[in-house]
Design an enzyme around this catalytic site. Structure first.
Site, PDB file in Angstrom:
ATOM      1  N   GLY A  10     -13.500   3.573 -12.499  1.00  0.00           N
ATOM      2  CA  GLY A  10     -12.819   4.868 -12.464  1.00  0.00           C
ATOM      3  C   GLY A  10     -11.343   4.753 -12.148  1.00  0.00           C
ATOM      4  N   ARG A  14      -7.431  11.410  -8.495  1.00  0.00           N
ATOM      5  CA  ARG A  14      -7.183  12.212  -7.288  1.00  0.00           C
ATOM      6  C   ARG A  14      -6.532  11.412  -6.167  1.00  0.00           C
ATOM      7  NH1 ARG A  14     -12.890  15.100  -6.370  1.00  0.00           N
ATOM      8  NH2 ARG A  14     -13.599  13.316  -7.587  1.00  0.00           N
ATOM      9  N   THR A  79     -21.786   7.275 -15.865  1.00  0.00           N
ATOM     10  CA  THR A  79     -22.439   6.180 -15.165  1.00  0.00           C
ATOM     11  C   THR A  79     -23.502   5.484 -16.014  1.00  0.00           C
ATOM     12  OG1 THR A  79     -23.927   7.819 -14.183  1.00  0.00           O
ATOM     13  CG2 THR A  79     -22.020   7.140 -12.880  1.00  0.00           C
ATOM     14  N   GLY A 139     -24.331  15.380  -6.337  1.00  0.00           N
ATOM     15  CA  GLY A 139     -25.566  15.777  -6.998  1.00  0.00           C
ATOM     16  C   GLY A 139     -26.622  16.123  -5.971  1.00  0.00           C
ATOM     17  N   ASN A 228     -12.261   9.878  -2.571  1.00  0.00           N
ATOM     18  CA  ASN A 228     -11.644  10.364  -3.801  1.00  0.00           C
ATOM     19  C   ASN A 228     -10.147  10.624  -3.678  1.00  0.00           C
ATOM     20  OD1 ASN A 228     -14.024  10.705  -5.650  1.00  0.00           O
ATOM     21  ND2 ASN A 228     -14.709  11.985  -3.949  1.00  0.00           N
ATOM     22  N   ASN A 377      13.954 -27.175  27.352  1.00  0.00           N
ATOM     23  CA  ASN A 377      14.533 -25.847  27.561  1.00  0.00           C
ATOM     24  C   ASN A 377      15.456 -25.523  26.389  1.00  0.00           C
ATOM     25  OD1 ASN A 377      15.156 -23.536  29.651  1.00  0.00           O
ATOM     26  ND2 ASN A 377      17.124 -24.149  28.768  1.00  0.00           N
ATOM     27  N   TYR A 387      18.966 -25.018   6.894  1.00  0.00           N
ATOM     28  CA  TYR A 387      19.155 -24.778   5.454  1.00  0.00           C
ATOM     29  C   TYR A 387      20.617 -25.017   5.084  1.00  0.00           C
ATOM     30  CZ  TYR A 387      18.778 -22.233   0.990  1.00  0.00           C
ATOM     31  OH  TYR A 387      18.790 -21.870  -0.343  1.00  0.00           O
ATOM     32  N   SER A 405      22.881 -22.980  25.967  1.00  0.00           N
ATOM     33  CA  SER A 405      23.013 -21.692  25.276  1.00  0.00           C
ATOM     34  C   SER A 405      24.064 -21.743  24.170  1.00  0.00           C
ATOM     35  CB  SER A 405      23.384 -20.602  26.280  1.00  0.00           C
ATOM     36  OG  SER A 405      22.351 -20.418  27.215  1.00  0.00           O
TER      37      SER A 405
END
Length: 467
Positions: A10, A14, A79, A139, A228, A377, A387, A405
């Site tokens: 299907g 919807r 179906t 159904g 649906n 550390n 890179y 740092s």
């Protein structure tokens, strides 16, 4: 043998989506995958009736056979036609299970009970039913005055009396192979408002031939919640989340906010692990015992050992050793491998790297394509420069090193054991064992600079004013 036919062709208009309805996801798994998993029974084969999604299903669902249901004015609808496409794979002595492709909440145990009933009663066909307070769109199951199954009538074809029936047809059927083939071959009329060939017509054909047809009632209607549109998708996910999280809690996982926690079925989580906040745990993830996972954390396809704490972080295709803590706001990208007692703190990113025991990167660092030993550390603002614009390179830092740092480690380099990198350095060469490496310009202090600058700025301003 059991032959399962899943109707998944299907378009799902919807859903208002470019994606096939059965390929939308609940808890990170496609609707179709839940049904395929639930129907994976002993001595069985699964056949999926696909449409425009055929190529995708063939590529991603290797354990099923895919048949294409073509759509257009030259092809039947419904179906009944969809099921007929699989008849060349059905043997006379097979049991054929027919499932809709939009009921992801169904459980394998329920399917097994249904098929057991079908075999025990020696039915030609068995219809699976349940009760809904609001059966609109389904159904209806019509029974005779003695309460026995009589027929199924589609919602749009139902009479005023039939429309009030609460027992519904779920869209799941069990047929004996020979009975299905003979009855489906007799469907030659589309006498209904939709002008489709219904599989339910087979049931009436079998009854007209005095074949035994029964209806099996399942009490748990939530298993058969059909989807649906995207609102129904959300409601189904809510039901599934509650079911999945309840099972984990029953196995010893602690969830402070289970209604907002998303765990993909199949994830493994150890006892006494605490999960809270908008956490998502997805894919083939394994989490050990006594962990704490909180905030807006997302973990995908990763292995987390015992006693790990994760706070507001993202972990993808990585490994985390025991007693490690991560976050807040850290990111482990694919192939990050952390050993035991590692600390990865605020805004630290690790990618394709190994980090040894007791190594710490407290904040604002990038560790990429590197191998770090133990007790290192990594200071604030450290960047592993991996890179060169064309190729990726790898660096190695041995045990006990100190990375000051705001340093840049430009790969490929090796910092030997207890090497010491001074803050603000850009390292492009290897650093010997126990050596201090400094790579920065000599500091100069220019006396009287501020006073001279003020006088110069004042002269410039006066010049502008004169003009």
């Amino acid at each position: 043998m059991i032959k399962t036919i899943i109707l998944a062709a299907g378009e799902g208009t919807r859903m208002k989506s470019n994606k096939s309805k059965v390929l939308h996801k609940l808890l990170n798994k496609e609707i179709l995958s839940y049904i395929v998993d639930a129907s994976n029974l002993e001595d069985s084969q699964t056949i999926v009736i696909g449409g425009k999604n055929k190529a995708y299903i063939e590529e991603n669902y290797k354990n099923v056979i895919v048949k294409e249901q073509k759509i257009g004015p030259n092809y039947p609808y419904g179906t009944g036609y969809a099921v007929s496409l699989a008849l060349d794979l059905i043997n006379d002595d097979d049991i054929v299970l027919v499932l809709n492709g939009d009921i992801p909440l169904i459980k394998k145990e329920s399917i097994e009970r249904f098929l057991t009933y079908h075999k025990k009663e020696n039915n030609a066909c068995t219809v699976l039913t349940t009760f809904l307070k609001d059966p609109k769109g389904y159904g209806r199951i019509v029974r005779d005055k003695n309460g026995f199954f009589y027929k199924i009538v589609e919602d749009k074809d139902a009479s005023k009396e039939e429309i009030n029936i609460k027992e519904i047809n779920i869209g799941i059927y069990a047929f004996n192979g020979l009975d299905l083939k003979e009855s489906i071959g007799l469907i030659n009329d589309s006498n209904n408002s939709q002008h489709e060939l219904y599989i339910t017509d087979c049931i009436q054909i079998l009854k007209n031939k005095d074949k035994k047809v029964n209806a099996y009632i399942s009490e748990d209607y939530t298993e058969f919640y059909g989807i649906n549109n995207k609102y129904e998708l959300q409601r189904a996910e809510k039901i599934l989340r509650r079911r999945v999280n309840k099972a984990y809690m029953e196995e010893g996982v602690i969830m402070e906010t289970p209604e907002i926690i998303t765990i993909e079925p199949g994830v493994k989580i150890g006892k006494d692990t605490i999960i809270s906040g908008y956490v998502k745990i997805l894919g083939k993830t394994e989490i050990g015992e006594n962990c704490i996972i909180e905030g807006s954390t997302r973990i995908e396809d990763s292995k987390i050992s015992d006693n790990v704490k994760i706070d507001n972080s993202i972990i993808e295709k990585s490994k985390v050793g025991k007693n490690t803590d991560i976050g807040p706001f850290s990111h482990l990208r694919p192939k990050a491998d952390l050993d035991e007692n590692v600390h990865i703190g605020n805004f630290v990113e690790v990618k394709n790297s190994f980090v040894g025991k007791k190594t710490k990167a407290g904040h604002l660092a990038y560790i990429g394509d590197s191998d770090l030993g133990e007790a290192i550390n990594v200071g604030c603002g450290v960047i592993f420069v991996n890179y060169d614009g064309k190729f990726k390179h790898r660096s190695v830092v041995e045990d006990g090193a100190f990375i000051g740092s705001n340093s840049n480690i430009v790969a490929p380099v090796r910092i030997y054991k207890e090497g010491y990198i001074a803050a603000g350095s850009t390292i492009t060469k290897d650093v010997d064992t126990g050596a201090l490496s400094i790579e920065r310009a000599e500091q100069k202090n220019i006396l009287g600079y501020v006073e001279k600058k003020k006088k110069k700025d004042l002269e410039i301003q006066r010049s502008k004013d004169d003009k």
